[in-house]
Motif scaffolding. Structure first.
Motif, PDB file in Angstrom:
ATOM      1  N   ASN A  11     -15.717 -33.389 -16.603  1.00  0.00           N
ATOM      2  CA  ASN A  11     -15.371 -34.816 -15.275  1.00  0.00           C
ATOM      3  C   ASN A  11     -14.812 -36.083 -16.483  1.00  0.00           C
ATOM      4  O   ASN A  11     -14.492 -37.782 -15.875  1.00  0.00           O
ATOM      5  CB  ASN A  11     -16.703 -35.395 -14.715  1.00  0.00           C
ATOM      6  CG  ASN A  11     -17.748 -35.365 -16.025  1.00  0.00           C
ATOM      7  OD1 ASN A  11     -17.277 -35.365 -16.886  1.00  0.00           O
ATOM      8  ND2 ASN A  11     -18.940 -35.767 -15.124  1.00  0.00           N
ATOM      9  N   ASN A  35     -11.927 -16.442 -12.060  1.00  0.00           N
ATOM     10  CA  ASN A  35     -12.678 -16.625 -11.517  1.00  0.00           C
ATOM     11  C   ASN A  35     -13.088 -15.579 -10.426  1.00  0.00           C
ATOM     12  O   ASN A  35     -12.984 -14.484 -11.036  1.00  0.00           O
ATOM     13  CB  ASN A  35     -11.302 -17.477 -10.571  1.00  0.00           C
ATOM     14  CG  ASN A  35     -10.503 -16.140 -10.160  1.00  0.00           C
ATOM     15  OD1 ASN A  35     -10.667 -15.452 -10.148  1.00  0.00           O
ATOM     16  ND2 ASN A  35      -8.780 -16.793  -9.969  1.00  0.00           N
ATOM     17  N   ARG A  36     -13.213 -15.795  -9.338  1.00  0.00           N
ATOM     18  CA  ARG A  36     -13.849 -15.092  -8.349  1.00  0.00           C
ATOM     19  C   ARG A  36     -13.107 -13.389  -7.817  1.00  0.00           C
ATOM     20  O   ARG A  36     -13.602 -12.639  -7.433  1.00  0.00           O
ATOM     21  CB  ARG A  36     -14.580 -15.896  -7.058  1.00  0.00           C
ATOM     22  CG  ARG A  36     -13.838 -16.615  -6.632  1.00  0.00           C
ATOM     23  CD  ARG A  36     -14.299 -16.632  -5.437  1.00  0.00           C
ATOM     24  NE  ARG A  36     -12.950 -17.636  -4.384  1.00  0.00           N
ATOM     25  CZ  ARG A  36     -13.843 -18.344  -2.958  1.00  0.00           C
ATOM     26  NH1 ARG A  36     -14.997 -17.905  -2.868  1.00  0.00           N
ATOM     27  NH2 ARG A  36     -12.869 -18.651  -2.600  1.00  0.00           N
ATOM     28  N   SER A  54      -9.283 -26.240 -16.210  1.00  0.00           N
ATOM     29  CA  SER A  54      -8.344 -26.155 -15.197  1.00  0.00           C
ATOM     30  C   SER A  54      -7.744 -25.262 -15.254  1.00  0.00           C
ATOM     31  O   SER A  54      -7.808 -24.329 -16.098  1.00  0.00           O
ATOM     32  CB  SER A  54      -7.265 -27.637 -15.954  1.00  0.00           C
ATOM     33  OG  SER A  54      -6.903 -26.572 -17.063  1.00  0.00           O
ATOM     34  N   GLU A  59      -6.661 -28.646 -11.758  1.00  0.00           N
ATOM     35  CA  GLU A  59      -8.364 -28.509 -11.761  1.00  0.00           C
ATOM     36  C   GLU A  59      -8.001 -27.464 -10.804  1.00  0.00           C
ATOM     37  O   GLU A  59      -7.925 -27.420  -9.610  1.00  0.00           O
ATOM     38  CB  GLU A  59      -9.392 -30.110 -11.283  1.00  0.00           C
ATOM     39  CG  GLU A  59     -10.337 -29.974 -11.731  1.00  0.00           C
ATOM     40  CD  GLU A  59     -11.493 -31.424 -10.882  1.00  0.00           C
ATOM     41  OE1 GLU A  59     -12.153 -31.534 -10.412  1.00  0.00           O
ATOM     42  OE2 GLU A  59     -10.653 -32.556 -11.439  1.00  0.00           O
ATOM     43  N   ALA A  60      -9.411 -26.791 -11.133  1.00  0.00           N
ATOM     44  CA  ALA A  60     -10.071 -25.476 -10.923  1.00  0.00           C
ATOM     45  C   ALA A  60     -11.265 -26.311 -10.096  1.00  0.00           C
ATOM     46  O   ALA A  60     -12.047 -27.143 -10.257  1.00  0.00           O
ATOM     47  CB  ALA A  60     -10.777 -24.274 -12.071  1.00  0.00           C
ATOM     48  N   PRO A  61     -11.288 -25.207  -9.236  1.00  0.00           N
ATOM     49  CA  PRO A  61     -12.212 -25.787  -7.938  1.00  0.00           C
ATOM     50  C   PRO A  61     -13.920 -25.471  -8.562  1.00  0.00           C
ATOM     51  O   PRO A  61     -14.285 -24.533  -9.432  1.00  0.00           O
ATOM     52  CB  PRO A  61     -12.667 -24.443  -7.085  1.00  0.00           C
ATOM     53  CG  PRO A  61     -11.048 -23.785  -6.968  1.00  0.00           C
ATOM     54  CD  PRO A  61     -10.639 -23.903  -8.036  1.00  0.00           C
ATOM     55  N   GLU A  62     -14.809 -26.571  -8.241  1.00  0.00           N
ATOM     56  CA  GLU A  62     -15.930 -26.154  -8.443  1.00  0.00           C
ATOM     57  C   GLU A  62     -16.562 -24.993  -8.252  1.00  0.00           C
ATOM     58  O   GLU A  62     -15.960 -24.244  -6.566  1.00  0.00           O
ATOM     59  CB  GLU A  62     -16.843 -26.595  -8.162  1.00  0.00           C
ATOM     60  CG  GLU A  62     -18.207 -27.259  -8.850  1.00  0.00           C
ATOM     61  CD  GLU A  62     -19.227 -28.415  -8.222  1.00  0.00           C
ATOM     62  OE1 GLU A  62     -20.664 -27.945  -8.102  1.00  0.00           O
ATOM     63  OE2 GLU A  62     -18.269 -29.003  -8.575  1.00  0.00           O
ATOM     64  N   GLY A  63     -17.118 -23.902  -9.174  1.00  0.00           N
ATOM     65  CA  GLY A  63     -17.910 -22.571  -8.213  1.00  0.00           C
ATOM     66  C   GLY A  63     -17.933 -21.739 -10.112  1.00  0.00           C
ATOM     67  O   GLY A  63     -18.382 -22.106 -11.227  1.00  0.00           O
ATOM     68  N   TYR A  65     -17.874 -18.627 -12.379  1.00  0.00           N
ATOM     69  CA  TYR A  65     -16.889 -18.041 -13.017  1.00  0.00           C
ATOM     70  C   TYR A  65     -17.167 -16.936 -14.431  1.00  0.00           C
ATOM     71  O   TYR A  65     -18.899 -17.124 -14.513  1.00  0.00           O
ATOM     72  CB  TYR A  65     -15.974 -19.067 -13.951  1.00  0.00           C
ATOM     73  CG  TYR A  65     -14.872 -19.895 -13.466  1.00  0.00           C
ATOM     74  CD1 TYR A  65     -13.672 -19.539 -13.000  1.00  0.00           C
ATOM     75  CD2 TYR A  65     -15.566 -20.924 -12.388  1.00  0.00           C
ATOM     76  CE1 TYR A  65     -12.957 -20.220 -12.017  1.00  0.00           C
ATOM     77  CE2 TYR A  65     -14.854 -22.131 -11.628  1.00  0.00           C
ATOM     78  CZ  TYR A  65     -13.660 -21.540 -11.329  1.00  0.00           C
ATOM     79  OH  TYR A  65     -12.611 -22.328 -10.042  1.00  0.00           O
TER      80      TYR A  65
END
Length: 84
Positions: A11, A35-36, A54, A59-63, A65
């Motif tokens: 951040n 990713n998922r 990223s 920026e990759a989505p929050e989640g 990995y």
């Protein structure tokens, strides 16, 4: 041989900006982040380079990995570590 953080916070506050294992010197190192959907979103063979959260310069989505690390330890044995 390695410590793997459970989370990181890319951040731009200067703390925990990248995800990478903490370890002494190892050989034949590679880190992959998935990713998922099983798509590789980050890959490196340089131990000091971590994932900045990223993917394709966005920026990759929050989640959650998945990560996979292959390396040769100080005992000269090949090792594989994985987690999420």
């Amino acid at each position: 041989d390695m410590y793997f953080p459970l989370a990181f916070t890319p951040n731009n506050d200067g703390k925990n900006e990248t995800f990478h294992p903490v370890a002494g010197v190892v050989e034949a190192y590679s880190l992959q982040i998935f990713n998922r959907y099983g798509q590789v979103v980050f890959m490196t063979t340089e131990q000091e380079i971590g994932w900045d959260g990223s993917f394709q310069q966005v920026e990759a989505p929050e989640g959650i990995y998945l990560w996979l690390v292959n390396y040769t330890g100080p005992d000269h044995k090949h090792k594989t570590e994985r987690g999420r």
